[in-house]
Design an enzyme around this catalytic site. Structure first.
Site, mmCIF file in Angstrom:
data_model
loop_
_atom_site.group_PDB
_atom_site.id
_atom_site.type_symbol
_atom_site.label_atom_id
_atom_site.label_comp_id
_atom_site.label_asym_id
_atom_site.label_seq_id
_atom_site.Cartn_x
_atom_site.Cartn_y
_atom_site.Cartn_z
ATOM 1 N N LYS A 172 -4.533 -1.392 -6.137
ATOM 2 C CA LYS A 172 -5.343 -2.531 -7.055
ATOM 3 C C LYS A 172 -4.384 -3.260 -7.521
ATOM 4 O O LYS A 172 -3.892 -2.799 -8.680
ATOM 5 C CB LYS A 172 -6.337 -1.838 -7.914
ATOM 6 C CG LYS A 172 -7.011 -2.611 -8.778
ATOM 7 C CD LYS A 172 -8.345 -1.728 -9.296
ATOM 8 C CE LYS A 172 -8.915 -2.929 -10.380
ATOM 9 N NZ LYS A 172 -9.998 -2.244 -11.285
ATOM 10 N N LYS A 225 -7.539 -4.114 -3.068
ATOM 11 C CA LYS A 225 -7.944 -4.920 -3.737
ATOM 12 C C LYS A 225 -7.192 -5.875 -4.600
ATOM 13 O O LYS A 225 -6.303 -5.349 -5.368
ATOM 14 C CB LYS A 225 -9.027 -4.024 -4.874
ATOM 15 C CG LYS A 225 -9.612 -4.754 -5.908
ATOM 16 C CD LYS A 225 -10.466 -4.052 -6.890
ATOM 17 C CE LYS A 225 -11.100 -4.712 -7.785
ATOM 18 N NZ LYS A 225 -11.815 -3.569 -8.921
HETATM 19 C C1 PBG Z 1 -12.697 -2.271 -13.245
HETATM 20 C C2 PBG Z 1 -12.857 -2.980 -12.302
HETATM 21 C C3 PBG Z 1 -12.741 -4.435 -11.987
HETATM 22 C C4 PBG Z 1 -13.251 -4.619 -10.916
HETATM 23 C C5 PBG Z 1 -13.960 -3.567 -10.016
HETATM 24 N N1 PBG Z 1 -13.689 -2.539 -11.043
HETATM 25 C C6 PBG Z 1 -11.964 -5.308 -12.840
HETATM 26 C C7 PBG Z 1 -10.851 -4.978 -13.574
HETATM 27 O O1 PBG Z 1 -9.937 -4.255 -13.100
HETATM 28 O O2 PBG Z 1 -10.519 -5.755 -14.426
HETATM 29 C C8 PBG Z 1 -13.335 -6.080 -10.300
HETATM 30 C C9 PBG Z 1 -14.002 -6.726 -9.113
HETATM 31 C C10 PBG Z 1 -14.387 -7.818 -8.688
HETATM 32 O O3 PBG Z 1 -13.791 -8.940 -9.540
HETATM 33 O O4 PBG Z 1 -15.213 -8.155 -8.196
HETATM 34 N N2 PBG Z 1 -12.480 -0.911 -13.292
#
Ligand code: PBG
Length: 302
Positions: A172, A225
């Site tokens: 991520k 991601k």
């Molecule tokens: C945080 C989380 C995020 C997303 C999914 N889980 C945002 C972040 O890490 O700030 C983002 C998903 C998206 O942008 O569609 N646990």
């Protein structure tokens, strides 16, 4: 590619009606009734996986995210209602503190601004067990704390949830493509950024290391991601593991496609299906996408 490859993310809140999200036209924060209606609508399209993301009332947020493991909280309530109505639906729940944190971070923030990894992992384990107890099928830690997959696996097993799977957000990235999501949940960090726990977009080898760790710790599936701008990472992970690989087409990717389509600059159906096909081609077995229901319906017509 078919609807069985999609995980459909839905935003939920405690309100009585559904609310639009400005930066994500077509997506809403759903009430319980809205969620039940949306799930009933998409199951006949072939959607099998739904992921829930909660927008939590500001008054319930605190520095340790304690609402995240409240058995009477929004997510456990909705999970058990959905599971009762649709036992065949695979429910994915997000494990991280940001929707519940008064600091807007995925972990607990120390007075000096650092994220307290191990203290956070303890809370994440309670959150995961709480979700499993409510009936979640797949627990998806998106927090990026070190050692959380192993700790969550152990906590689930200790409570008898040996069948509950873990979908680890292994790779991520600290991406600017999450902007609309943070608006949807009102969960943007109040200070600092997420670069100390999310990955540097310039690195691909670090993703391989994270996957190896998560796999050793007991992950059942791994995730990359964002998806579209990171197809090389998906392909690298596909080579590096035999576990199913998932990819998350995030809110900013959705917003770009949607905005251009609304302007009449791109053919929405064609670019969306092409973007999803490309993510599959790179090696993703599953795609988390806000377009899941729409794409399933387009594929059904074809
Ligand atoms: C945080 C989380 C995020 C997303 C999914 N889980 C945002 C972040 O890490 O700030 C983002 C998903 C998206 O942008 O569609 N646990």
């Amino acid at each position: 590619m078919g609807p069985q490859h999609f995980i459909y993310p839905l935003f939920v809140h405690d309100g009585a009606s559904d609310e639009p999200i400005a930066a994500m036209p077509g997506c809403r924060r759903l009430s319980e009734a809205g969620l039940l209606a949306e799930v009933a609508r998409v199951l006949p399209l072939g959607i099998r996986f739904v992921a829930l993301f909660p927008a939590i009332d500001e008054s319930l947020k605190d520095s340790t995210g304690s609402e995240s493991y409240n058995p009477e909280g929004l997510i456990p309530r909705l999970v058990s209602t959905l599971k009762e109505r649709h036992p065949e639906l695979m429910l994915v729940t997000d494990v991280a503190l940001d929707p519940y944190s008064s600091d807007g971070h995925d972990g607990i923030v120390a007075p000096d601004g650092r994220i307290l990894n191990d203290e956070t992992v303890e809370v994440l384990c309670r959150q995961a067990v709480c979700q499993a107890r409510a009936g979640a099928d797949i627990i998806a830690p998106s927090d990026m704390m070190d050692g959380r997959v192993g700790a969550i696996r152990e906590a689930l097993d200790d409570e008898g949830f040996t069948e509950t799977s873990i979908l680890a957000y292994s790779a991520k990235y600290a991406s600017a493509f999450y902007g609309p999501f943070r608006e949807a949940l009102d969960s943007a960090p109040k200070g600092g950024d997420k670069k100390t726990y999310q990955m540097n977009p310039a690195n691909v080898r670090e993703a391989l290391r994270e996957v190896a760790l998560d796999q050793d710790e007991g992950a059942d599936m791994v995730m990359v991601k964002p998806a579209g701008p990171y197809l090389d990472v998906i392909a690298a992970l596909r080579q590096a593991t035999d576990l199913p690989v998932a990819a998350y087409q995030v809110s900013g990717e959705y917003a770009m496609l949607k905005a251009a389509a609304q302007q009449g600059w791109l053919d929405e159906r064609q670019v969306v299906l092409e973007s999803l096909l490309s993510i599959r081609r790179a090696g993703a077995d599953l795609i988390l996408t806000y377009y899941a229901a729409q794409a399933a319906s387009w594929l059904g017509e074809a």
